[in-house]
Design an enzyme around this catalytic site. Structure first.
Site, PDB file in Angstrom:
ATOM      1  N   GLY A  46       0.836  -1.194   0.000  1.00 33.15           N
ATOM      2  CA  GLY A  46       0.000   0.000   0.000  1.00 33.15           C
ATOM      3  C   GLY A  46       0.868   1.240   0.000  1.00 33.15           C
ATOM      4  O   GLY A  46       2.038   1.194   0.393  1.00 33.15           O
ATOM      5  N   GLN A  51       3.208  10.103   1.027  1.00 27.27           N
ATOM      6  CA  GLN A  51       4.477   9.360   1.053  1.00 27.27           C
ATOM      7  C   GLN A  51       5.325   9.636  -0.186  1.00 27.27           C
ATOM      8  O   GLN A  51       6.534   9.384  -0.165  1.00 27.27           O
ATOM      9  CB  GLN A  51       4.215   7.854   1.150  1.00 27.27           C
ATOM     10  CG  GLN A  51       3.632   7.425   2.487  1.00 27.27           C
ATOM     11  CD  GLN A  51       3.448   5.935   2.522  1.00 27.27           C
ATOM     12  OE1 GLN A  51       2.475   5.412   2.016  1.00 27.27           O
ATOM     13  NE2 GLN A  51       4.410   5.230   3.101  1.00 27.27           N
ATOM     14  N   CYS A  88       5.776  -0.214   6.862  1.00 30.72           N
ATOM     15  CA  CYS A  88       5.428   1.005   6.116  1.00 30.72           C
ATOM     16  C   CYS A  88       6.640   1.373   5.268  1.00 30.72           C
ATOM     17  O   CYS A  88       7.766   1.344   5.772  1.00 30.72           O
ATOM     18  CB  CYS A  88       5.103   2.126   7.105  1.00 30.72           C
ATOM     19  SG  CYS A  88       4.666   3.683   6.309  1.00 30.72           S
ATOM     20  N   LEU A  89       6.409   1.712   4.005  1.00 27.05           N
ATOM     21  CA  LEU A  89       7.536   2.060   3.133  1.00 27.05           C
ATOM     22  C   LEU A  89       8.273   3.313   3.632  1.00 27.05           C
ATOM     23  O   LEU A  89       9.437   3.521   3.287  1.00 27.05           O
ATOM     24  CB  LEU A  89       7.062   2.269   1.690  1.00 27.05           C
ATOM     25  CG  LEU A  89       6.608   0.996   0.951  1.00 27.05           C
ATOM     26  CD1 LEU A  89       6.098   1.344  -0.437  1.00 27.05           C
ATOM     27  CD2 LEU A  89       7.730  -0.031   0.872  1.00 27.05           C
ATOM     28  N   HIS A 130      -4.489   1.568   7.244  1.00 22.86           N
ATOM     29  CA  HIS A 130      -3.135   2.121   7.340  1.00 22.86           C
ATOM     30  C   HIS A 130      -2.962   3.290   6.351  1.00 22.86           C
ATOM     31  O   HIS A 130      -2.463   4.353   6.713  1.00 22.86           O
ATOM     32  CB  HIS A 130      -2.139   0.987   7.047  1.00 22.86           C
ATOM     33  CG  HIS A 130      -0.698   1.400   6.993  1.00 22.86           C
ATOM     34  ND1 HIS A 130       0.250   0.889   7.838  1.00 22.86           N
ATOM     35  CD2 HIS A 130      -0.034   2.257   6.169  1.00 22.86           C
ATOM     36  CE1 HIS A 130       1.426   1.431   7.557  1.00 22.86           C
ATOM     37  NE2 HIS A 130       1.286   2.247   6.540  1.00 22.86           N
ATOM     38  N   GLU A 131      -3.410   3.079   5.111  1.00 25.60           N
ATOM     39  CA  GLU A 131      -3.215   4.126   4.085  1.00 25.60           C
ATOM     40  C   GLU A 131      -4.098   5.340   4.366  1.00 25.60           C
ATOM     41  O   GLU A 131      -3.676   6.478   4.141  1.00 25.60           O
ATOM     42  CB  GLU A 131      -3.472   3.561   2.685  1.00 25.60           C
ATOM     43  CG  GLU A 131      -2.604   2.372   2.280  1.00 25.60           C
ATOM     44  CD  GLU A 131      -1.126   2.534   2.611  1.00 25.60           C
ATOM     45  OE1 GLU A 131      -0.602   3.662   2.582  1.00 25.60           O
ATOM     46  OE2 GLU A 131      -0.492   1.506   2.930  1.00 25.60           O
ATOM     47  N   HIS A 134      -2.490   7.593   6.792  1.00 29.10           N
ATOM     48  CA  HIS A 134      -1.469   8.465   6.197  1.00 29.10           C
ATOM     49  C   HIS A 134      -2.078   9.794   5.721  1.00 29.10           C
ATOM     50  O   HIS A 134      -1.430  10.841   5.793  1.00 29.10           O
ATOM     51  CB  HIS A 134      -0.815   7.789   4.986  1.00 29.10           C
ATOM     52  CG  HIS A 134       0.341   6.906   5.313  1.00 29.10           C
ATOM     53  ND1 HIS A 134       1.484   7.363   5.913  1.00 29.10           N
ATOM     54  CD2 HIS A 134       0.550   5.580   5.082  1.00 29.10           C
ATOM     55  CE1 HIS A 134       2.350   6.354   6.050  1.00 29.10           C
ATOM     56  NE2 HIS A 134       1.801   5.260   5.552  1.00 29.10           N
TER      57      HIS A 134
HETATM   58 NI    NI Z   1       2.620   3.403   5.457  1.00 31.84          NI
END
Ligand code: NI
Length: 163
Positions: A46, A51, A88-89, A130-131, A134
């Site tokens: 995701g 991000q 998380c990236l 989660h997304e 963000h």
């Molecule tokens: Ni993330």
């Protein structure tokens, strides 16, 4: 189509609340395409627009069931609780146990400009939550205890130094 640079932990853009997308136009479609490219390239499941440095409510998710790309996603309904590991990236190498709703219904606008409702459970539901976090400037580190946060401080510092 392009792979974008993922912003890492402590970058202030990750803490901003993103405004809604007014219209799913060419620019937003390209953003969603580039975000999908970036997610696959970085082997994530995701990704959210902030991000990649864009303050817009746009997310992509693929937990192995195909790509979901949405503007203005919001949770209409949730049920149950489940705790599971999340990465998380923007926080490479960090995995934290996070409590989420087990099932959600998310509404958003797809790349064709159509309003869609998605029912999701398990990892799919977790990743959508989660997304969407963000888009409100919320990271997985906000869901853990102070004690746990303290225990990963060194790892967080390394990410900050490398960004
Ligand atoms: Ni993330």
């Amino acid at each position: 189509m392009a792979v974008l640079k993922v912003r890492l932990y402590s970058n202030p853009i990750l803490r901003k609340k993103c405004p809604e997308v007014e219209e799913v136009d060419k620019e937003i479609k390209k953003l969603l395409d580039d975000m999908a490219d970036t997610m696959y390239h970085d082997e994530g499941i995701g990704l959210a627009a902030p991000q990649v440095g864009v303050l817009k409510r746009a997310i992509v998710v693929d937990v192995g069931e195909g790509l979901t790309a949405l503007a203005n996603p919001k949770i209409l309904w949730r049920q149950g609780k489940a705790t599971g590991p999340e990465g998380c990236l923007s926080l490479p190498g960090i995995f934290l146990k996070i409590k989420r709703s087990q099932e959600v219904i998310v509404e958003g606008i797809d790349k064709n400009g159509e309003t869609k409702q998605i029912g999701a459970a398990g990892l799919y539901a977790r990743t959508l939550q989660h997304e969407i976090d963000h888009l409100n400037g919320v990271l997985i580190t906000d869901h853990i205890s102070r004690k746990k946060l303290k225990s990963i401080r060194q790892q967080l510092r390394k990410i900050e130094e490398g960004r």
